[in-house]
Enzyme design. Structure first.
Site, PDB file in Angstrom:
ATOM      1  N   GLU A   9       0.799  -1.233   0.000  1.00 16.09           N
ATOM      2  CA  GLU A   9       0.000   0.000   0.000  1.00 16.09           C
ATOM      3  C   GLU A   9       0.832   1.284   0.000  1.00 16.09           C
ATOM      4  O   GLU A   9       0.600   2.211   0.766  1.00 16.09           O
ATOM      5  CB  GLU A   9      -0.962  -0.033   1.195  1.00 16.09           C
ATOM      6  CG  GLU A   9      -1.867  -1.254   1.178  1.00 16.09           C
ATOM      7  CD  GLU A   9      -2.790  -1.355   2.391  1.00 16.09           C
ATOM      8  OE1 GLU A   9      -2.871  -0.390   3.166  1.00 16.09           O
ATOM      9  OE2 GLU A   9      -3.430  -2.414   2.563  1.00 16.09           O
ATOM     10  N   GLU A  28      -6.046 -10.781  -1.449  1.00 16.16           N
ATOM     11  CA  GLU A  28      -6.874 -10.577  -0.244  1.00 16.16           C
ATOM     12  C   GLU A  28      -8.372 -10.493  -0.602  1.00 16.16           C
ATOM     13  O   GLU A  28      -9.139  -9.760  -0.020  1.00 16.16           O
ATOM     14  CB  GLU A  28      -6.455  -9.305   0.498  1.00 16.16           C
ATOM     15  CG  GLU A  28      -4.989  -9.240   0.847  1.00 16.16           C
ATOM     16  CD  GLU A  28      -4.596  -8.015   1.636  1.00 16.16           C
ATOM     17  OE1 GLU A  28      -5.485  -7.325   2.179  1.00 16.16           O
ATOM     18  OE2 GLU A  28      -3.390  -7.729   1.745  1.00 16.16           O
TER      19      GLU A  28
HETATM   20  O1  G3I Z   1      -3.212  -8.169  18.774  1.00 17.92           O
HETATM   21  C1  G3I Z   1      -4.029  -7.145  19.398  1.00 17.92           C
HETATM   22  C2  G3I Z   1      -4.568  -7.652  20.710  1.00 17.92           C
HETATM   23  O2  G3I Z   1      -3.475  -7.872  21.609  1.00 17.92           O
HETATM   24  C3  G3I Z   1      -5.514  -6.623  21.295  1.00 17.92           C
HETATM   25  O3  G3I Z   1      -6.097  -7.145  22.466  1.00 17.92           O
HETATM   26  C4  G3I Z   1      -6.617  -6.307  20.277  1.00 17.92           C
HETATM   27  C5  G3I Z   1      -7.514  -5.220  20.807  1.00 17.92           C
HETATM   28  O4  G3I Z   1      -8.418  -4.884  19.799  1.00 17.92           O
HETATM   29  O5  G3I Z   1      -6.027  -5.834  19.042  1.00 17.92           O
HETATM   30  C6  G3I Z   1      -5.180  -6.824  18.467  1.00 17.92           C
HETATM   31  O6  G3I Z   1      -4.627  -6.297  17.278  1.00 17.92           O
HETATM   32  C7  G3I Z   1      -5.549  -6.279  16.181  1.00 17.92           C
HETATM   33  C8  G3I Z   1      -4.905  -7.050  15.017  1.00 17.92           C
HETATM   34  O7  G3I Z   1      -5.742  -6.955  13.839  1.00 17.92           O
HETATM   35  C9  G3I Z   1      -4.713  -8.538  15.357  1.00 17.92           C
HETATM   36  O8  G3I Z   1      -5.953  -9.119  15.591  1.00 17.92           O
HETATM   37  C10 G3I Z   1      -5.737  -4.822  15.769  1.00 17.92           C
HETATM   38  O9  G3I Z   1      -6.484  -4.159  16.779  1.00 17.92           O
HETATM   39  C11 G3I Z   1      -6.527  -4.760  14.455  1.00 17.92           C
HETATM   40  O10 G3I Z   1      -6.568  -3.421  13.987  1.00 17.92           O
HETATM   41  C12 G3I Z   1      -5.825  -5.603  13.403  1.00 17.92           C
HETATM   42  O11 G3I Z   1      -6.630  -5.571  12.222  1.00 17.92           O
HETATM   43  C13 G3I Z   1      -5.998  -6.131  11.080  1.00 17.92           C
HETATM   44  C14 G3I Z   1      -5.775  -4.999  10.066  1.00 17.92           C
HETATM   45  O12 G3I Z   1      -5.210  -5.538   8.858  1.00 17.92           O
HETATM   46  C15 G3I Z   1      -4.851  -3.953  10.611  1.00 17.92           C
HETATM   47  O13 G3I Z   1      -4.810  -2.874   9.724  1.00 17.92           O
HETATM   48  C16 G3I Z   1      -6.930  -7.167  10.484  1.00 17.92           C
HETATM   49  O14 G3I Z   1      -7.046  -8.276  11.359  1.00 17.92           O
HETATM   50  C17 G3I Z   1      -6.375  -7.642   9.143  1.00 17.92           C
HETATM   51  O15 G3I Z   1      -7.327  -8.493   8.483  1.00 17.92           O
HETATM   52  C18 G3I Z   1      -6.112  -6.444   8.229  1.00 17.92           C
HETATM   53  O16 G3I Z   1      -5.522  -6.917   7.041  1.00 17.92           O
HETATM   54  C19 G3I Z   1      -5.176  -5.899   6.081  1.00 17.92           C
HETATM   55  C20 G3I Z   1      -3.933  -6.387   5.353  1.00 17.92           C
HETATM   56  O17 G3I Z   1      -2.905  -6.642   6.270  1.00 17.92           O
HETATM   57  C21 G3I Z   1      -3.527  -5.384   4.287  1.00 17.92           C
HETATM   58  N1  G3I Z   1      -4.640  -5.133   3.361  1.00 17.92           N
HETATM   59  C22 G3I Z   1      -5.859  -4.668   4.040  1.00 17.92           C
HETATM   60  C23 G3I Z   1      -6.304  -5.688   5.064  1.00 17.92           C
HETATM   61  C24 G3I Z   1      -7.594  -5.270   5.712  1.00 17.92           C
HETATM   62  O18 G3I Z   1      -7.412  -4.085   6.440  1.00 17.92           O
END
Ligand code: G3I
Length: 399
Positions: A191, A308
């Protein structure tokens, strides 16, 4: 009673549901089997690897998506997060449907560099997903070495213009070395293009750009190539599938970046198309425009992966039958065009089952209904989206 396909049945149910919007959905529809008696697709038998056939016969429904893809020398798979490893049903479905696995979050800086110590790497969560993939004969894909999101909390206080190149190169070199020879393809940079930031080169104004200037992308790919010469080095991005001015601007900027990297002989092998589609605007997907873009990318000598894929149903009607049809139609419209490009080698969905999708949190429905963006429902049953992906793969030309 005449046999109705699952789609015809659901279409009828959807039409009834929409036309009788004020009434509760009828529990049974005249002349059609009621939902209760519909038999779901039988769980797959152990399936033999399909040998070469002169005249390919349609594959039985029991064949998983990756087996269908393999017949065409394509790869199908999905993203899995650590939580999926605790779900035996999900793991079984991954083994049945997927030929490649990409960790959803477990190879991002925030996961492998959690400690407030710039030299500590923790690959344990990603290793667990790699081991599951390996035990189930799946390929493994790396996501992502350089991104402006999910950087560790220590990053802004510890990384400066003076040490940024060393920090970036160390991260890439050590991470690639840990998985050397084990990764089908890496999203090296994710990105980096964002035309609304109004730079001539279309680059997104990120921390990496601020610290290292526009050469950070080349630096990343060069470091990745020295870390592992057996993996496809990929540039990955989203938001350039539709016939809109914004998506057109992004297509142009991505092509410009890819051309610049190729001209400078930077080791890049593939473009990753995230393809987070939105069913409510899929009518803006114009096959001929996207097809031209894909052939322009292929003309640079690059492979292409859909990395994705999922279909956002946030703005669709609540009725599940109608929603599933619209989501399946979006999969079909996008994939049938995309797989016409011979340089497209893989399709991964961003999750396999609706039980585990980022969209539950990021694109929730205002009516509170559960989202349904993926090929399997939350009970791991195949949906019309699965049928659509299977149909497009079965009809695709072999690579
Ligand atoms: O690991 C922490 C955990 O310790 C904490 O308790 C919890 C509280 O909400 O958050 C956890 O982290 C989360 C992480 O996913 C792991 O689950 C983050 O809040 C959350 O924002 C994060 O979201 C991920 C996102 O990328 C981040 O931008 C999504 O799961 C994931 O599917 C998404 O994937 C992205 C690709 O990497 C790039 N392309 C877009 C795609 C969708 O946004």
């Amino acid at each position: 009673m005449k046999n109705f396909s699952r789609r015809q049945f659901l279409k009828a149910a959807a039409v009834l549901a929409v036309t009788s919007a004020c009434d509760a959905l009828p529990t049974s529809i005249p002349n059609l089997p009621s939902l209760a008696t519909r038999t779901p697709t039988p769980p797959p038998e152990p399936t033999p690897t399909p040998g070469p056939t002169a005249t390919p016969t349609p594959l039985p429904p029991t064949f998983g998506l990756h087996e269908r893809a393999k017949v065409k020398n394509l790869i199908y798979g999905a993203a899995m997060g650590s939580s999926g490893l605790a779900d035996a049903n999900l793991k079984r479905k991954f083994a049945e449907e997927c030929g490649i696995l990409v960790p959803e979050n477990e190879l991002k800086w925030s996961t492998i560099r959690p400690a407030n110590d710039t030299d500590k790497f923790d690959f344990s969560k990603a290793d667990a997903l790699y081991n599951f993939a390996k035990e189930n004969n799946m390929l493994f894909r790396g996501h992502t070495l350089v991104w402006h999101n999910q950087l560790p909390t220590w990053f802004n206080s510890k990384v400066t213009k003076q040490n940024a190149e060393a920090v970036l190169t160390q991260h890439i070199t050590l991470t690639m070395a840990h998985y050397a020879g084990k990764v089908h393809s890496w999203d090296v940079v994710n990105e980096a293009i964002h035309p609304p930031d109004k730079r001539d080169d279309g680059l997104r104004k990120t921390k990496w750009l601020e610290l290292l200037g526009d050469t950070y992308i080349e630096t990343a790919f060069k470091a990745a190539a020295s870390g592992d010469n057996k993996t496809l080095l990929t540039y990955n991005d989203f938001g350039f599938e539709l016939d809109t001015p914004e998506h057109e601007a992004k297509r142009k900027a991505i092509l410009k970046l890819l051309e610049r990297l190729k001209t400078k002989k930077i080791p890049i092998h593939a473009l990753g198309i995230q393809a987070h589609l939105d069913a409510s605007v899929i009518k803006l997907f114009k096959a001929e425009i996207f097809r031209k873009f894909l052939s322009d990318v292929a003309a640079l000598g690059l492979k292409i992966m859909v990395t994705e894929l999922d279909v956002i149903d946030q703005k669709l009607p609540k009725d599940v039958a109608a929603r599933d049809i619209a989501v399946a139609d979006a999969y079909k419209a996008f994939l049938s065009t995309t797989l016409e490009e011979p340089n497209v080698i893989a399709v991964l969905t961003w999750g396999l089952s609706d039980k585990y999708t980022w969209l539950t949190k990021e694109k929730p429905r205002s009516d509170g209904a559960k989202v349904r963006p993926l090929p399997l429902d939350e009970d791991f049953k195949r949906k019309l989206a699965w049928d659509a992906v299977a149909e497009v793969i079965d009809k695709a030309k072999g690579r």
